[in-house]
Write an enzyme that holds these catalytic residues in place. Structure first.
Site, PDB file in Angstrom:
ATOM      1  N   GLN A 240      15.352  23.392 -46.407  1.00  0.00           N
ATOM      2  CA  GLN A 240      15.038  23.552 -45.173  1.00  0.00           C
ATOM      3  C   GLN A 240      14.608  22.188 -44.977  1.00  0.00           C
ATOM      4  OE1 GLN A 240      13.501  27.472 -43.883  1.00  0.00           O
ATOM      5  NE2 GLN A 240      14.757  26.283 -42.586  1.00  0.00           N
TER       6      GLN A 240
ATOM      7  N   SER B 225       9.480  27.174 -49.857  1.00  0.00           N
ATOM      8  CA  SER B 225      10.357  27.763 -50.827  1.00  0.00           C
ATOM      9  C   SER B 225      11.612  28.502 -50.435  1.00  0.00           C
ATOM     10  CB  SER B 225       9.421  29.012 -51.601  1.00  0.00           C
ATOM     11  OG  SER B 225       8.032  28.455 -52.020  1.00  0.00           O
ATOM     12  N   HIS B 226      12.199  27.682 -49.300  1.00  0.00           N
ATOM     13  CA  HIS B 226      13.360  28.282 -48.729  1.00  0.00           C
ATOM     14  C   HIS B 226      14.577  27.719 -49.312  1.00  0.00           C
ATOM     15  CE1 HIS B 226      10.176  28.856 -45.276  1.00  0.00           C
ATOM     16  NE2 HIS B 226      10.164  29.636 -46.262  1.00  0.00           N
ATOM     17  N   VAL B 227      14.874  27.957 -50.465  1.00  0.00           N
ATOM     18  CA  VAL B 227      15.910  27.506 -51.388  1.00  0.00           C
ATOM     19  C   VAL B 227      16.930  28.612 -51.111  1.00  0.00           C
ATOM     20  CG1 VAL B 227      14.732  25.924 -52.780  1.00  0.00           C
ATOM     21  CG2 VAL B 227      15.119  28.237 -53.570  1.00  0.00           C
TER      22      VAL B 227
END
Lengths: 588, 230
Positions: free
Chosen positions: A347, A514-516
């Protein structure tokens, strides 16, 4: 040597949002389900007790709820010419651990992706022409569409009790909601949250500029709510110990506050905690999963045979397990072949900070998803003709709380210690706010996931290696969108504004999100995707791999709502299609 | 049934069936240590750390110094606990320097950073100023700290910048964390900022916009007047 256990109908790996939802749906179908979780069983009263939950050192600095890197870490590098090194402490992102997973310490912002996101490559090509596509991008369609996704989004909203205001009900635009969202079949389950000063001031300025501000859809509930499983949650108290913390009020929706209390009571469900799955086992042909092998906390290995295997851990562990288990061909950027590890995206986090002399935001009041946003500069909500990039971001003010070890804004150039540092810190603490822009991350050939050749976990297995840098496309987008945010900021009349578009190389140190996503992506073509639109592995029909690992690229929205919807989608496909005719649901 | 399975289930992991494993009054407390003594620092190290933290956070009309706020005690107790050994972090080799984007790759855990770093600092101060760091005047200490921060001072045998960044980060943690960990004495930093601490309910305040609330701060351990007779 692994000891073999009696066969189960289904084994589920990971009890975060996706695993808990699927386990609950499949036990409803009468299947005997065992779920294996690498971390402990989490309980609100024990793990986030209200007497001690408000502890910034423990939860934010020492990362109490995250998976311990000593147990499971990753290695990072910006490009293939570098040697990847371990992320020794979590920085850029915060993977979770235990039941509830990262869904315990998440912010709770619960967007749905836009209808065009699911067929992004086709959509952009149809609208702008193939020649307009930046050469570096490897965008793909998801193989599904809005009509297929919407019912599952609605299921997730009801389970979690999401607070918000619809902007589009069955095609009719609603005042006060987000007019850019896809048509919803029903209103949000709970009313929008009340708003602190910062979001209100932002919404006023945005409205004057002609934008349409709306309350950020929130998994922190505005009122008491009992979900369809009979689990009751309480209203959010705006305590400000939210993102990176568990909620002591049972107000933040997570698997442990919405699904697990009902699921654990079922006689056909078993959870095995503190037990880490080592690999999914395949039969000799490599086209059928036979179960999993896991190790318990004493070091004993167990083989759990099952007819159906559901992999629903965090993105990183989903992809690592597939690489360790030999499912799919590992992606190789040099030859652009293979699919496991492909289309890893992140992101692109941007912000504009505002320093005021005459305002008091009481910024300690808030929560991860308390706030107001606009969507005019997200995805393709604005015309990209001639801009030289695609994508955009969700622009919003969400005061998450301002515990002061981590939240001490000062103007650029302020010393980091001494008397001047102190006076500037004191002056800015209550009178500073910022507008965030959580923006899209599009796939390029060189960003991918693979096994590290050097670094091993405590069990001797290779760590997952992340090779990532921001695409040119995304950096241009960041510059453009942040400039638009700055116009709103100026309209709010601060003494000073500081623009922070994402720039330069991806830095693994500061927290971004934490938007992996990606690495085991959905699609229509088995050569460029790993699972079909039902989250079923192309090569192994009795294996479903569910999570943000399935996103072929990341829109300018938080991913959790879509992870929840995909979990319902996979469960629905298993219930209504697969069990009737076990086998590939889409011909390869 | 659940109890039977839980007992026999230990054999194949921590098995949970039938009910949530919930016990009344069971909770995981924070990791704290009582005050009144040093746990990790030698007397010389304690003096050196106090001499640093009182310059990083000097006493002025906004607050007492970092020393008086207990930052050195905070750091000492953190080093004695799980943080001091980085037992939760990934500390397997090989250790290589890497790019700035790859972050802290030091092989030294916090205890080693202080033990080696403070010894190196005192050695440097004795060589250049003929005195230990703690014996130097405040302005000289400021100059040395600035030199370490900027990477202009090379300490014998330890990375001065790593020492500085570690101490600065821990000092700020100690000054702003809940007082249960030994720093932020009397919630001094929270009073200075207007941060109300461990309160857990602002429903009555969320819509009181642009108002100075002046809420007295609350620690996890309560407020001092809760423990004095009225």
């Amino acid at each position: 040597m692994a000891v073999k256990l009696p066969r189960k109908d289904v084994v589920v790996i990971g009890l975060g949002w996706a695993g808990s939802i699927i386990a609950n749906e499949l036990t409803d179908e009468g299947l005997d389900v065992v779920a294996i979780e690498r971390g402990p069983w989490r309980d609100t009263a024990r793990d986030f007790n209200i007497a001690t939950a408000a502890d910034e050192l423990r939860y934010n600095q020492r990362q109490e709820l995250m998976v311990r890197p000593a147990q499971n870490a990753i290695t990072v590098r910006n490009n293939a010419s570098q040697t990847a090194l371990p992320m020794r402490n979590w920085g850029s992102f915060h993977p979770g651990n235990g039941t509830g997973g990262a869904g315990n310490h998440w912010a709770g912002i619960t967007f749905r992706f836009g209808p065009d996101d699911f067929r992004l490559k086709s959509y952009l090509t149809e609208k702008y022409g193939a020649a307009a596509m930046p050469e570096e991008l490897t965008l793909q369609d998801w193989g599904t569409d809005w009509a297929e996704m919407e019912p599952h989004y609605a299921s997730f909203d009801r389970i979690a009790g999401i607070s918000g205001k619809a902007g589009n009900l069955n095609g009719v635009i609603q005042e006060g909601g987000n007019p850019f969202e896809g048509p919803r079949s029903e209103e949000y389950p709970t009313k929008p949250m009340r708003q602190p000063y910062g979001p209100t001031l932002f919404a006023e300025a945005a409205r004057k500029l002609g934008y349409k501000p709306f309350p950020v859809p929130s998994a922190l509930l505005s009122e008491a709510y009992t979900n369809p499983l009979g689990v009751t949650m309480g209203p959010c108290t705006f305590c400000g110990f939210c993102t990176n913390y568990g909620c002591a009020n049972y107000s933040k929706a997570s698997a442990i506050t919405t699904v697990l209390p009902a699921l654990v009571r079922k006689s056909n469900f078993t959870a095995v905690t503190n037990s880490e799955v080592l690999r999914v086992t395949l039969d000799r042909s490599g086209t059928r999963a036979t179960g999993v092998v896991y190790v318990d906390s004493s070091g004993q290995e167990w083989e759990q045979p099952a007819d159906l295997v559901v992999v629903s851990a965090f993105t990183f562990e989903n992809v690592r397990l597939m690489l360790l288990s030999g499912v799919g061909k590992p992606y190789d950027p040099a030859t652009n072949s293979g699919s496991t590890g492909r289309n890893y995206c992140y992101q692109t986090a941007n912000s504009v900070q505002m320093f005021f002399d005459d305002k008091n935001f009481n910024s300690f009041i808030g929560g991860g998803a308390v706030g107001m946003g606009i969507d005019e500069f997200n995805n393709d909500n604005f015309d990209h003709s001639g801009l030289g990039f695609f994508g955009g971001g969700s622009i919003r003010v969400t005061p998450i709380g301002a515990a002061p070890i981590g939240s001490r804004p000062t103007p650029p150039g302020t010393p980091r210690w001494g008397s001047k540092w102190k006076s500037e810190t004191q002056k800015a603490y209550l009178s500073t706010m910022s507008i965030g822009c959580e923006a899209s991350s599009y796939a390029i050939r060189g960003n991918y996931l693979s096994l590290d050749p050097t670094y091993k976990d405590r069990l001797g297995r290779p760590l997952l290696r992340v090779t990532f840098d921001f695409p040119e496309n995304d950096l241009k987008m960041a510059q453009y969108c942040t400039s638009r945010v700055a116009e709103i900021a100026r309209a709010m009349g601060p003494r000073q504004i500081v623009e922070r578009p994402m720039k330069g190389h991806w830095n693994s140190v500061p927290y971004q999100s934490s938007h992996v996503v990606g690495g085991f992506v959905m699609g229509t073509d088995p050569t460029t995707s790993s699972v079909n639109k039902y989250l079923q592995a192309w090569d192994v029909p009795n294996l479903f791999v569910v999570g943000a690992s399935a996103f072929p690229q990341n829109p300018g929205y938080n991913p959790t709502g879509t992870v929840g919807a995909l979990a319902f989608k996979a469960a629905d496909a298993i219930r209504t299609l697969y069990l009737k005719a076990p086998g590939a649901l889409v011909p390869a | 049934m659940a109890a039977l399975l839980a007992a026999s289930g230990k054999a194949f992991g921590d098995v949970i069936r039938g009910t949530q494993p919930f016990s009344p009054f069971d909770y995981a407390p924070p990791e704290t240590l009582p005050g009144g003594r040093w746990y990790f620092f030698s007397p010389d190290e304690a003096r050196a750390v106090e001499a640093i933290v009182e310059r990083l956070i000097p006493a002025d009309d906004l607050s007492v110094s970092g020393k008086e706020a207990g930052c050195a005690e905070f750091i000492d107790r953190q080093l004695a606990g799980s943080y001091g050994s980085y037992e939760r972090l990934y500390m397997q080799g090989p250790f290589q320097k890497g790019t700035p984007e790859q972050g802290d790759q030091s092989e030294f855990v916090p205890r080693a950073r202080y033990r080696r770093g403070l010894a190196a600092l005192d050695a440097w101060c004795r060589a250049s100023h003929s005195k230990a760091f703690a014996e130097l005047p405040g302005e000289t200490r400021d100059e040395i700290l600035s030199g370490l921060e900027a990477g202009k001072i090379e300490l014998p045998g330890f990375d001065g910048r790593l020492l500085f960044e570690t101490v600065l980060g821990n000092t700020m943690e100690g000054f702003f964390a809940d007082p249960i960990y030994g720093g932020n004495k009397d919630m001094v930093s929270w009073k200075m900022l207007g941060f109300p601490g461990a309160r857990y309910d602002y429903r009555d305040y969320v819509e009181r916009h642009n108002e100075k609330l002046d809420l007295p701060p609350l620690s996890i351990a309560g407020r001092p007047e809760w423990k004095t007779r009225g």
